[in-house]
Design a protein around this motif. Sequence first.
Motif, mmCIF file in Angstrom:
data_model
loop_
_atom_site.group_PDB
_atom_site.id
_atom_site.type_symbol
_atom_site.label_atom_id
_atom_site.label_comp_id
_atom_site.label_asym_id
_atom_site.label_seq_id
_atom_site.Cartn_x
_atom_site.Cartn_y
_atom_site.Cartn_z
ATOM 1 N N LYS A 188 -49.264 91.312 34.004
ATOM 2 C CA LYS A 188 -50.025 90.339 34.780
ATOM 3 C C LYS A 188 -49.522 90.223 36.217
ATOM 4 O O LYS A 188 -50.307 90.199 37.157
ATOM 5 C CB LYS A 188 -50.001 88.975 34.087
ATOM 6 C CG LYS A 188 -50.905 88.902 32.870
ATOM 7 C CD LYS A 188 -50.978 87.496 32.319
ATOM 8 C CE LYS A 188 -51.944 87.436 31.133
ATOM 9 N NZ LYS A 188 -53.325 87.680 31.526
ATOM 10 N N ILE A 189 -48.204 90.135 36.398
ATOM 11 C CA ILE A 189 -47.697 89.951 37.763
ATOM 12 C C ILE A 189 -47.883 91.207 38.602
ATOM 13 O O ILE A 189 -47.888 91.138 39.837
ATOM 14 C CB ILE A 189 -46.209 89.525 37.763
ATOM 15 C CG1 ILE A 189 -45.321 90.648 37.208
ATOM 16 C CG2 ILE A 189 -46.019 88.230 37.011
ATOM 17 C CD1 ILE A 189 -43.835 90.366 37.347
ATOM 18 N N SER A 190 -48.037 92.350 37.945
ATOM 19 C CA SER A 190 -48.261 93.595 38.685
ATOM 20 C C SER A 190 -49.694 93.693 39.200
ATOM 21 O O SER A 190 -49.960 94.381 40.184
ATOM 22 C CB SER A 190 -47.954 94.803 37.796
ATOM 23 O OG SER A 190 -46.598 94.806 37.384
ATOM 24 N N ILE A 191 -50.607 92.986 38.541
ATOM 25 C CA ILE A 191 -52.023 93.095 38.876
ATOM 26 C C ILE A 191 -52.524 91.901 39.676
ATOM 27 O O ILE A 191 -53.248 92.054 40.659
ATOM 28 C CB ILE A 191 -52.870 93.249 37.596
ATOM 29 C CG1 ILE A 191 -52.476 94.524 36.842
ATOM 30 C CG2 ILE A 191 -54.368 93.275 37.925
ATOM 31 C CD1 ILE A 191 -53.125 94.654 35.480
ATOM 32 N N TYR A 192 -52.117 90.692 39.258
ATOM 33 C CA TYR A 192 -52.694 89.469 39.815
ATOM 34 C C TYR A 192 -51.724 88.745 40.745
ATOM 35 O O TYR A 192 -50.513 88.964 40.703
ATOM 36 C CB TYR A 192 -53.119 88.516 38.687
ATOM 37 C CG TYR A 192 -54.091 89.119 37.706
ATOM 38 C CD1 TYR A 192 -55.344 89.554 38.114
ATOM 39 C CD2 TYR A 192 -53.757 89.243 36.350
ATOM 40 C CE1 TYR A 192 -56.232 90.112 37.210
ATOM 41 C CE2 TYR A 192 -54.651 89.792 35.445
ATOM 42 C CZ TYR A 192 -55.889 90.218 35.878
ATOM 43 O OH TYR A 192 -56.771 90.763 34.985
ATOM 44 N N GLN A 235 -41.088 92.434 44.165
ATOM 45 C CA GLN A 235 -42.476 92.421 44.629
ATOM 46 C C GLN A 235 -42.736 91.293 45.622
ATOM 47 O O GLN A 235 -43.880 91.033 45.986
ATOM 48 C CB GLN A 235 -43.427 92.276 43.439
ATOM 49 C CG GLN A 235 -43.370 93.425 42.453
ATOM 50 C CD GLN A 235 -44.388 93.285 41.334
ATOM 51 O OE1 GLN A 235 -45.467 92.721 41.520
ATOM 52 N NE2 GLN A 235 -44.070 93.811 40.169
ATOM 53 N N ASN A 236 -41.662 90.606 46.062
ATOM 54 C CA ASN A 236 -41.773 89.482 46.998
ATOM 55 C C ASN A 236 -42.644 88.359 46.439
ATOM 56 O O ASN A 236 -43.429 87.732 47.162
ATOM 57 C CB ASN A 236 -42.334 89.953 48.349
ATOM 58 C CG ASN A 236 -41.418 90.919 49.055
ATOM 59 O OD1 ASN A 236 -40.208 90.708 49.120
ATOM 60 N ND2 ASN A 236 -41.978 92.009 49.579
ATOM 61 N N LYS A 237 -42.513 88.095 45.146
ATOM 62 C CA LYS A 237 -43.316 87.054 44.498
ATOM 63 C C LYS A 237 -42.464 86.002 43.806
ATOM 64 O O LYS A 237 -42.979 85.183 43.053
ATOM 65 C CB LYS A 237 -44.244 87.692 43.457
ATOM 66 C CG LYS A 237 -45.273 88.651 44.022
ATOM 67 C CD LYS A 237 -46.117 89.260 42.910
ATOM 68 C CE LYS A 237 -47.166 90.221 43.446
ATOM 69 N NZ LYS A 237 -47.978 90.805 42.338
ATOM 70 N N SER A 238 -41.162 85.984 44.056
ATOM 71 C CA SER A 238 -40.278 85.099 43.295
ATOM 72 C C SER A 238 -40.172 83.694 43.876
ATOM 73 O O SER A 238 -39.587 82.804 43.261
ATOM 74 C CB SER A 238 -38.866 85.706 43.207
ATOM 75 O OG SER A 238 -38.287 85.814 44.496
#
Length: 225
Positions: free
Chosen positions: A39-43, A69-72
Motif C-alpha cells: 500500500k505505501i509503495s502505491i498510495y 520513501q520520504n513518507k515517515s
Amino acid sequence: MKILIIEDEQGLRDTIETSLLKEKYIVETAIDYHSAIDKISIYEYDCILLDIMLPDGNGLDLLQELKNQNKSENVIIISAKDALDDKVNGLALGADDYLAKPFHIAELNARIKAVLRRKKLEGKDCIEVGNVSLEILERSLKINDEFVHLNKKEFDILNYFLSNKNRLLTKTALAEYVWGDHIDQADNFDFIYYQIKNLRKKLEEHQAQINIETVYGVGYKLVEK
C-alpha cells in the motif's frame, strides 16, 4: 484526508476504522507487513497508524522503508511495546508520535488531528486560495465569506485539488485518493466526472477565484484565476 491503519489485531483495527470513518476520513487498512508495504509503495497517505508488532515483520523496518520513501513524517506508532528504545528508535526514524496500547480512541483522534495540522497544513486548519477558504477540521467551504454546501466527495476532491494547486492530477490519482480501496469496484471514471462537474458548478455560481481545468486524456489541474 486519507489514513492508513497498519494493525493485525482485528478488534482494535475495526474500532479505529469505525471511529475515523465517523470523523469523515478516508480509511484504508493493512493487516501485516507485506500488505502494508504494497500500500505505501502505491498510495499516498496523510497519516499512517503503525503497529510495531506485526505477524510477518517488524514495524520499525516498515518505518525505515517509509523514511527511505520520504513518507515517515506523518506516522503515529501505536504499539503495546512501551519500551524507551522503541520510542527513541521510532521517533529517530521520523515518526511524529508514539501512543502505547491500551489508549482511548479520543486521544488517538486528537493526535491524528495534530499531525494533520502540523504536516499537511503547516500548522493551519484552513487552505486559502483567492477568495476560497476551505476549513479542514470543520469540513466547510467559504467563498467570499459565504458558506457553500459540499457533499463528502466534493469536499474531499476540492481538498485534494487545493492541497495540490497547479499540479496535474490524473483521474486515477483522484480516484485512489477519494475512493481508496473501493476504486477496484469501479468500471470507469464517470463518477469522478460527475462529482467534478457538480463541484465546478458550485464554484462558478459563487464566483470562486479558482478553476478546475481539464487536461484531456489525462486528468485535471486546479489553478487560481
